[in-house]
Motif scaffolding. Structure first.
Motif, PDB file in Angstrom:
ATOM      1  N   VAL A  90       0.874  -1.176   0.000  1.00 39.34           N
ATOM      2  CA  VAL A  90       0.000   0.000   0.000  1.00 39.34           C
ATOM      3  C   VAL A  90       0.909   1.223   0.000  1.00 39.34           C
ATOM      4  O   VAL A  90       1.811   1.331   0.830  1.00 39.34           O
ATOM      5  CB  VAL A  90      -0.927   0.032   1.236  1.00 39.34           C
ATOM      6  N   THR A  91       0.681   2.120  -0.948  1.00 37.32           N
ATOM      7  CA  THR A  91       1.458   3.350  -1.026  1.00 37.32           C
ATOM      8  C   THR A  91       0.552   4.511  -0.635  1.00 37.32           C
ATOM      9  O   THR A  91      -0.538   4.650  -1.184  1.00 37.32           O
ATOM     10  CB  THR A  91       2.011   3.567  -2.452  1.00 37.32           C
ATOM     11  N   LEU A  92       0.993   5.315   0.325  1.00 37.44           N
ATOM     12  CA  LEU A  92       0.274   6.514   0.752  1.00 37.44           C
ATOM     13  C   LEU A  92       1.001   7.716   0.171  1.00 37.44           C
ATOM     14  O   LEU A  92       2.227   7.776   0.238  1.00 37.44           O
ATOM     15  CB  LEU A  92       0.263   6.634   2.272  1.00 37.44           C
ATOM     16  N   THR A  93       0.247   8.652  -0.393  1.00 32.08           N
ATOM     17  CA  THR A  93       0.852   9.833  -0.996  1.00 32.08           C
ATOM     18  C   THR A  93       0.023  11.051  -0.630  1.00 32.08           C
ATOM     19  O   THR A  93      -1.200  10.997  -0.630  1.00 32.08           O
ATOM     20  CB  THR A  93       0.884   9.708  -2.539  1.00 32.08           C
ATOM     21  N   ARG A  94       0.694  12.146  -0.324  1.00 32.60           N
ATOM     22  CA  ARG A  94      -0.045  13.385  -0.090  1.00 32.60           C
ATOM     23  C   ARG A  94       0.235  14.356  -1.215  1.00 32.60           C
ATOM     24  O   ARG A  94       1.148  14.141  -2.016  1.00 32.60           O
ATOM     25  CB  ARG A  94       0.257  13.950   1.295  1.00 32.60           C
ATOM     26  N   PRO A  95      -0.548  15.409  -1.339  1.00 31.07           N
ATOM     27  CA  PRO A  95      -0.461  16.311  -2.502  1.00 31.07           C
ATOM     28  C   PRO A  95       0.902  16.937  -2.753  1.00 31.07           C
ATOM     29  O   PRO A  95       1.234  17.238  -3.890  1.00 31.07           O
ATOM     30  CB  PRO A  95      -1.503  17.392  -2.200  1.00 31.07           C
ATOM     31  N   VAL A 104       3.749  -5.239   2.859  1.00 31.85           N
ATOM     32  CA  VAL A 104       3.275  -6.162   3.885  1.00 31.85           C
ATOM     33  C   VAL A 104       3.195  -7.562   3.292  1.00 31.85           C
ATOM     34  O   VAL A 104       2.486  -7.793   2.324  1.00 31.85           O
ATOM     35  CB  VAL A 104       1.900  -5.717   4.425  1.00 31.85           C
ATOM     36  N   ARG A 105       3.919  -8.487   3.881  1.00 36.46           N
ATOM     37  CA  ARG A 105       3.936  -9.876   3.426  1.00 36.46           C
ATOM     38  C   ARG A 105       3.048 -10.720   4.328  1.00 36.46           C
ATOM     39  O   ARG A 105       3.404 -11.005   5.459  1.00 36.46           O
ATOM     40  CB  ARG A 105       5.366 -10.435   3.434  1.00 36.46           C
ATOM     41  N   ARG A 106       1.889 -11.058   3.810  1.00 38.45           N
ATOM     42  CA  ARG A 106       0.945 -11.912   4.523  1.00 38.45           C
ATOM     43  C   ARG A 106       0.806 -11.487   5.989  1.00 38.45           C
ATOM     44  O   ARG A 106       1.064 -12.252   6.907  1.00 38.45           O
ATOM     45  CB  ARG A 106       1.356 -13.381   4.405  1.00 38.45           C
ATOM     46  N   ALA A 107       0.421 -10.252   6.174  1.00 40.27           N
ATOM     47  CA  ALA A 107       0.326  -9.648   7.505  1.00 40.27           C
ATOM     48  C   ALA A 107      -0.603 -10.433   8.417  1.00 40.27           C
ATOM     49  O   ALA A 107      -1.709 -10.780   8.035  1.00 40.27           O
ATOM     50  CB  ALA A 107      -0.172  -8.211   7.390  1.00 40.27           C
ATOM     51  N   ARG A 108      -0.156 -10.694   9.606  1.00 39.38           N
ATOM     52  CA  ARG A 108      -0.997 -11.363  10.585  1.00 39.38           C
ATOM     53  C   ARG A 108      -0.959 -10.662  11.944  1.00 39.38           C
ATOM     54  O   ARG A 108      -1.796 -10.884  12.776  1.00 39.38           O
ATOM     55  CB  ARG A 108      -0.555 -12.822  10.792  1.00 39.38           C
ATOM     56  N   ASP A 109       0.055  -9.833  12.178  1.00 34.99           N
ATOM     57  CA  ASP A 109       0.216  -9.156  13.459  1.00 34.99           C
ATOM     58  C   ASP A 109      -0.359  -7.748  13.365  1.00 34.99           C
ATOM     59  O   ASP A 109       0.269  -6.837  12.844  1.00 34.99           O
ATOM     60  CB  ASP A 109       1.698  -9.112  13.838  1.00 34.99           C
ATOM     61  N   MET A 110      -1.586  -7.587  13.862  1.00 32.24           N
ATOM     62  CA  MET A 110      -2.297  -6.307  13.761  1.00 32.24           C
ATOM     63  C   MET A 110      -1.488  -5.170  14.381  1.00 32.24           C
ATOM     64  O   MET A 110      -1.423  -4.077  13.841  1.00 32.24           O
ATOM     65  CB  MET A 110      -3.671  -6.437  14.429  1.00 32.24           C
ATOM     66  N   ASP A 111      -0.838  -5.405  15.520  1.00 30.83           N
ATOM     67  CA  ASP A 111      -0.063  -4.343  16.170  1.00 30.83           C
ATOM     68  C   ASP A 111       1.112  -3.900  15.309  1.00 30.83           C
ATOM     69  O   ASP A 111       1.402  -2.719  15.194  1.00 30.83           O
ATOM     70  CB  ASP A 111       0.437  -4.808  17.543  1.00 30.83           C
ATOM     71  N   GLN A 112       1.788  -4.852  14.670  1.00 31.34           N
ATOM     72  CA  GLN A 112       2.918  -4.524  13.813  1.00 31.34           C
ATOM     73  C   GLN A 112       2.456  -3.736  12.590  1.00 31.34           C
ATOM     74  O   GLN A 112       3.066  -2.734  12.220  1.00 31.34           O
ATOM     75  CB  GLN A 112       3.631  -5.806  13.389  1.00 31.34           C
ATOM     76  N   VAL A 113       1.384  -4.172  11.976  1.00 32.73           N
ATOM     77  CA  VAL A 113       0.858  -3.471  10.804  1.00 32.73           C
ATOM     78  C   VAL A 113       0.392  -2.072  11.200  1.00 32.73           C
ATOM     79  O   VAL A 113       0.691  -1.086  10.522  1.00 32.73           O
ATOM     80  CB  VAL A 113      -0.290  -4.274  10.154  1.00 32.73           C
ATOM     81  N   ALA A 119       3.178   5.204  11.624  1.00 36.47           N
ATOM     82  CA  ALA A 119       4.402   5.966  11.361  1.00 36.47           C
ATOM     83  C   ALA A 119       4.327   6.648   9.994  1.00 36.47           C
ATOM     84  O   ALA A 119       4.699   7.811   9.854  1.00 36.47           O
ATOM     85  CB  ALA A 119       5.615   5.043  11.442  1.00 36.47           C
ATOM     86  N   ALA A 120       3.822   5.929   9.004  1.00 40.83           N
ATOM     87  CA  ALA A 120       3.716   6.505   7.662  1.00 40.83           C
ATOM     88  C   ALA A 120       2.711   7.646   7.622  1.00 40.83           C
ATOM     89  O   ALA A 120       2.974   8.699   7.035  1.00 40.83           O
ATOM     90  CB  ALA A 120       3.326   5.424   6.658  1.00 40.83           C
ATOM     91  N   VAL A 121       1.562   7.463   8.240  1.00 39.62           N
ATOM     92  CA  VAL A 121       0.537   8.512   8.210  1.00 39.62           C
ATOM     93  C   VAL A 121       0.972   9.720   9.028  1.00 39.62           C
ATOM     94  O   VAL A 121       0.732  10.861   8.635  1.00 39.62           O
ATOM     95  CB  VAL A 121      -0.834   7.970   8.673  1.00 39.62           C
ATOM     96  N   ARG A 122       1.642   9.493  10.159  1.00 43.08           N
ATOM     97  CA  ARG A 122       2.162  10.623  10.951  1.00 43.08           C
ATOM     98  C   ARG A 122       3.120  11.445  10.098  1.00 43.08           C
ATOM     99  O   ARG A 122       3.084  12.668  10.107  1.00 43.08           O
ATOM    100  CB  ARG A 122       2.885  10.100  12.191  1.00 43.08           C
ATOM    101  N   ALA A 123       3.977  10.768   9.346  1.00 48.38           N
ATOM    102  CA  ALA A 123       4.923  11.471   8.484  1.00 48.38           C
ATOM    103  C   ALA A 123       4.207  12.180   7.332  1.00 48.38           C
ATOM    104  O   ALA A 123       4.658  13.218   6.865  1.00 48.38           O
ATOM    105  CB  ALA A 123       5.961  10.499   7.942  1.00 48.38           C
TER     106      ALA A 123
END
Length: 129
Positions: A90-95, A104-113, A119-123
């Motif tokens: 998933v790529t997040l981009t702002r204007p 994310v490789r077969r994510a299973r750990d909700m806390d890690q994801v 961190a990405a959204v804060r940035a």
């Protein structure tokens, strides 16, 4: 639109590109009460799909403001990622051109994801003065 309102663009890149991944994420986000009405699909630059059909190149636009909307977005994406059975990015981009890619490789750990996306959204979210 309030001055603190911003649109975050989400691109989803499964190993085998498919419009189904974006439809799935869009549906997941629209089921969140605080995001309802803020999620739209848009053709990516250079997309050749008909305007009424979501294609593999499409992106999702999510309008977020100050307060809890960004965190609701983060939690919703994290929930969607942990329910995926395939590898996805998933790529997040702002204007202003800033972007973060979450591989994310077969994510299973909700806390890690959740921590990764927070961190990405804060940035990606301008600090409030």
């Amino acid at each position: 639109m309030p001055a603190s309102q911003e649109t975050i663009t989400l691109s989803v890149h499964p190993d085998l590109p498919s419009a189904a991944a974006r439809r799935s994420l869009a549906s997941w986000l629209r089921n969140e009460d605080r995001l309802r009405g803020t999620v739209t699909a848009a053709p990516a630059v250079g997309s050749t799909a008909p305007p009424d059909e979501m294609s593999a190149e499409d992106v999702l636009l999510v309008a977020v403001g100050s307060g809890g909307a960004v965190m609701v977005l983060v939690q919703a994406i994290a929930g969607w990622l942990t329910h995926r059975r395939d590898d996805v990015t998933v790529t997040l981009t702002r204007p202003d051109g800033w972007s973060a890619e979450l591989d994310v490789r077969r994510a299973r750990d909700m806390d890690q994801v959740t921590a990764l996306i927070e961190a990405a959204v804060r940035a990606a979210t301008p600090e409030e003065g």
